[in-house]
Design a protein around this motif. Sequence first.
Motif, short mmCIF file in Angstrom:
data_model
loop_
_atom_site.label_atom_id
_atom_site.label_comp_id
_atom_site.label_asym_id
_atom_site.label_seq_id
_atom_site.Cartn_x
_atom_site.Cartn_y
_atom_site.Cartn_z
N GLU A 197 0.84 -1.21 0.00
CA GLU A 197 0.00 0.00 0.00
C GLU A 197 0.87 1.26 0.00
OE1 GLU A 197 -3.53 2.10 2.68
OE2 GLU A 197 -2.73 0.12 3.22
N ALA A 198 1.95 1.24 0.80
CA ALA A 198 2.85 2.40 0.84
C ALA A 198 3.58 2.58 -0.49
CB ALA A 198 3.86 2.22 1.98
N ILE A 199 4.02 1.48 -1.10
CA ILE A 199 4.70 1.57 -2.41
C ILE A 199 3.74 2.12 -3.46
CG2 ILE A 199 5.82 0.25 -4.24
CD1 ILE A 199 6.74 -1.73 -2.10
N SER A 200 2.51 1.63 -3.44
CA SER A 200 1.51 2.11 -4.40
C SER A 200 1.26 3.61 -4.25
CB SER A 200 0.20 1.33 -4.20
OG SER A 200 -0.80 1.81 -5.07
N PHE A 201 1.17 4.05 -3.01
CA PHE A 201 0.95 5.48 -2.76
C PHE A 201 2.16 6.31 -3.19
CE2 PHE A 201 1.80 9.01 0.20
CZ PHE A 201 0.71 9.82 -0.10
N GLY A 202 3.35 5.88 -2.80
CA GLY A 202 4.55 6.65 -3.08
C GLY A 202 4.88 6.75 -4.55
N THR A 203 4.62 5.71 -5.31
CA THR A 203 4.92 5.75 -6.75
C THR A 203 3.87 6.50 -7.54
OG1 THR A 203 3.85 3.58 -6.99
CG2 THR A 203 6.24 3.61 -6.70
N ALA A 204 2.67 6.64 -6.98
CA ALA A 204 1.59 7.31 -7.71
C ALA A 204 1.58 8.82 -7.50
CB ALA A 204 0.24 6.72 -7.30
N ILE A 205 1.95 9.30 -6.32
CA ILE A 205 1.87 10.72 -6.02
C ILE A 205 3.00 11.46 -6.73
CG2 ILE A 205 3.24 10.57 -3.90
CD1 ILE A 205 1.29 12.67 -2.72
N ALA A 206 2.67 12.59 -7.34
CA ALA A 206 3.63 13.28 -8.20
C ALA A 206 4.34 14.44 -7.52
CB ALA A 206 2.92 13.79 -9.46
N GLN A 207 3.89 14.86 -6.35
CA GLN A 207 4.49 16.03 -5.71
C GLN A 207 5.92 15.75 -5.26
OE1 GLN A 207 1.28 15.34 -5.46
NE2 GLN A 207 0.57 17.24 -6.39
N ASP A 208 6.68 16.85 -5.12
CA ASP A 208 8.08 16.72 -4.70
C ASP A 208 8.18 16.18 -3.28
OD1 ASP A 208 8.73 17.77 -7.11
OD2 ASP A 208 9.28 19.77 -6.37
N GLY A 209 9.24 15.45 -3.02
CA GLY A 209 9.52 14.97 -1.68
C GLY A 209 8.94 13.62 -1.36
N TYR A 210 8.09 13.08 -2.22
CA TYR A 210 7.45 11.79 -1.93
C TYR A 210 8.26 10.64 -2.51
CZ TYR A 210 3.43 14.08 0.10
OH TYR A 210 2.61 14.82 0.94
N ASN A 211 9.56 10.64 -2.17
CA ASN A 211 10.39 9.49 -2.47
C ASN A 211 10.19 8.45 -1.37
OD1 ASN A 211 12.01 10.57 -4.86
ND2 ASN A 211 12.36 12.15 -3.33
N LEU A 212 10.67 7.23 -1.58
CA LEU A 212 10.37 6.12 -0.68
C LEU A 212 11.62 5.66 0.06
CD1 LEU A 212 8.42 5.94 -3.33
CD2 LEU A 212 7.81 3.72 -2.40
N PHE A 213 11.44 5.33 1.32
CA PHE A 213 12.49 4.68 2.11
C PHE A 213 11.92 3.36 2.61
CE2 PHE A 213 16.50 5.85 4.47
CZ PHE A 213 16.81 4.54 4.80
N ALA A 214 12.38 2.26 2.03
CA ALA A 214 11.89 0.93 2.40
C ALA A 214 12.84 0.31 3.41
CB ALA A 214 11.79 0.04 1.16
#
Length: 527
Positions: free
Chosen positions: A44-61
């Motif tokens: 769910e977090a990966i899906s959210f992070g890859t879909a949102i286009a705004q700056d700063g929403y990179n992922l830390f797994a």
Amino acid sequence: MTNLPEPLPPEAAYRAVDPDSLGFDTTDDVDPLTNGLGQSSAIEAISFGTAIAQDGYNLFAFGDPGVGRHTLIKAYLTEQAAGRPAPEDWCYVNNFDDSQKPEAIAFPSGSARVFSVDMEKFVEDLRVAIPAAFDSEDYRERRQSIEAEINERQETEFQALHEQATKSGAALVRTPMGFAIAPVANGKVVEPAAFQALPEKEQESIRENVAELEKKLEDIVRRIPGWRKELAEKIHELNREVTAFAATHLIETLKQQYKLLPETVDWLERVRSDIIDNAEMFWRAVTETETPQMPMEFVESPYERYRINVIVDNQGRTHAPVVTADHPTFSKLFGRIEHQSRFGNLMTDYRMIRGGCLHEANGGFLVIDGRELLMQPMAWEKLKRVLKTRRLEIESIGEAMGYSGLSTLEPETIPLDVKVILIGDRMLYYMMAALDPDVARLFKVAVDFDESFERTRESEELFARFIAGLINRENLRPMDASGVARLIEHASRLIEDSRRLSLDVGRIRDLIFEADHYAAAARRKII
């Protein structure tokens, strides 16, 4: 007396699985699980992070090693990338106004390499067209005509002075120092001793005539540099005209071919102007020959400045890229500028610029191991800067640290549109988040991988499907129900809890590999 806990019955310590209760004979009968086992919150977090286009929403797994962080993330990113278009190509070209600041030009996906090939052909055609134009009969006749016109003007002036000197009893003579006026008698120059023997009045008359003639000679000599300048200017204009004739039709063909790309058309027009402005350079390249002091292989060809340096080539790509930085050094992430030794000096130009993983991943996803990243000098600081500015700048690690060393380039920055996914363990994530506030600003999506999940009838079925999927992906022998049952029991043992199942995918996968090996050694078709 204190109440002691009830003794743990053996059946509670170890929950056995009845193979018949699984409802299949081998994993060939099971619908394989394609997404992450027991990682619904991470997905769910990966899906959210890859879909949102705004700056700063990179992922830390983050999570324990072996829970399938890399495998799940790559699988999900690959699926997401398939639905996105392939990004633009990028290349660096010569900046004719300032060669220290190469220009970056974007091309539709897969087009930069085509343009590079077209420019290679253009350069080769130019190598033929310009020498042919300078070697043509028309060029030689026009050049000779210009030279003859200026020479004739100069000769006319000297001839007129010579005739006047003859009438005045003098002569125009050429000496090692140039031209001079000398008195003559009986067709011969009067020697100094003979001149001194002449009457004083005659000497004075000759001096006056010579002085007047010398003034006219000085006037002619003063005009010689002007004539030479006029000759050079006319030949320069002729050379410009010849190079323009040789290059314009080649440039116009390319401009028509790339008319839908205004930036490319603009650069091609500047190529044409540069060729014309450097007509003398092409003339020298045609006429000069090799010397012992300067062998031809060390002379930079004037044609090389029109080649293209492609740093991002998406030719053949049909979707957004998913790139993994296996060894995230500074230069491998952000690109580098190479140098070449020439005459004992290290030289560089726009053709020696090399892209990095961020260039390759631009328009898609970049996966980086967090611990490896922190071990590389300046890599983390530089990554934060490019994510903040959304611009990709190529520089050396020394420049990033503020040191000035080799004379280098300042390539134009490239717009950056990439989703970065850092992967690490839980301790690394919390340590970085506590010590560096930029982690919260730039990696707003935390992807927490669970180490285990609840053991129920439904989760055991999911576990069986997961094993079937792993066996299919790795092309292993099918496993019968007894083997799957034993693996489920083993997953509880790994987490040391009969009520939960371990998500240590790495250890479970290794056990399946070993079982497949023994099955092969025993010549069995089923594990």
